[in-house]
Design an enzyme around this catalytic site. Structure first.
Site, short mmCIF file in Angstrom:
data_model
loop_
_atom_site.label_atom_id
_atom_site.label_comp_id
_atom_site.label_asym_id
_atom_site.label_seq_id
_atom_site.Cartn_x
_atom_site.Cartn_y
_atom_site.Cartn_z
N CYS A 78 0.84 -1.20 0.00
CA CYS A 78 0.00 0.00 0.00
C CYS A 78 0.88 1.25 0.00
CB CYS A 78 -0.98 -0.03 1.17
SG CYS A 78 -2.34 1.16 1.01
N HIS A 109 -3.29 -5.21 1.36
CA HIS A 109 -2.72 -5.54 2.67
C HIS A 109 -2.84 -7.04 2.96
CE1 HIS A 109 -2.33 -1.38 4.36
NE2 HIS A 109 -3.26 -1.13 3.45
N GLU A 142 -1.22 -8.76 5.01
CA GLU A 142 -0.92 -9.04 6.42
C GLU A 142 -2.16 -9.07 7.30
OE1 GLU A 142 -1.03 -4.60 6.17
OE2 GLU A 142 -0.29 -6.24 4.89
#
Length: 214
Positions: free
Chosen positions: A80, A191, A193
């Site tokens: 990002c 994202h 994660e």
């Protein structure tokens, strides 16, 4: 000995990246100082606010050392805001905003709109297979950028499909590049994660391990 991968710890979701990297077999450390940067085999630039991270890099005197490390071949993954930092060119940046560069791409900042326009989509990401729900990667976009243009040495890994997961037409976003690789640099607009799917991080760990052997 496992690779040591740093996560830039000036802003953003640092711990989530560390968890995903460690699950992929890496050792992780937060990076806030030049000495910490010099001790890692690879680095993650997490999401956050790209303009704030740009300012903090200068305050912590990390901008030039990190630019030098990228030019010297340090493997770096930008998620990002990290994608924006790796881009050579920005559309929609604020006055004076700078990037670290290294990836021959033009990135549009906040391309998908405001925080309330955040969404999820299932993506086919080149090099990422065998997931819990098949090959598709569940991608979370939060005030995300996209890549408007990529140079000839940049490998496109994923694009926005014609429709999002809920069936909504992607409109102007359809076909936009949201994951790419250039040499030892990896970038995603989303994202990984935050989803519990560690395959993108595993891809980066493989990239780092490959660079240690070369």
């Amino acid at each position: 000995m496992p690779a040591t991968i740093g996560v830039l710890a000036l802003q953003g979701d640092v711990r989530e990246h560390q968890v995903a990297l460690e699950a992929a077999g890496a050792r992780t450390v937060p990076v806030r100082r030049r000495a910490e940067l010099e001790a890692v085999d690879g680095l993650v630039l997490p999401g956050g606010e790209s303009t704030t991270i740009d300012k903090l890099l200068r305050i912590f005197e990390l901008r030039e050392p990190l630019r030098d490390a990228i030019e010297s071949g340090l493997p770096v993954y930008g998620s990002c805001a990290g994608m924006i930092l790796l881009a050579e060119r920005i559309i929609g940046g604020i006055d004076g905003q700078q990037t670290l560069g290294g990836m021959d791409v033009t990135v549009r900042r906040n391309a998908f709109g405001r925080q309330v326009d955040s969404f999820e989509a299932d993506l086919e990401v080149s090099g990422v297979t065998d997931g819990p729900d098949g090959a598709a990667v569940r991608a979370v976009f939060i005030r995300a950028p996209w890549i408007e243009e990529a140079g000839p040495e940049v490998e496109v890994l994923a694009r926005i499909p014609e429709r999002t997961t809920d069936g909504t037409a992607a409109g102007a976003a359809a076909g936009k590049i949201v994951a790419a690789r250039s040499g030892r640099l990896l970038a995603t607009a989303f994202h990984p994660e935050v989803t519990g799917d560690g395959r993108v991080h595993a891809l980066f760990v493989r990239l780092v391990n490959g660079s240690r052997r070369s």
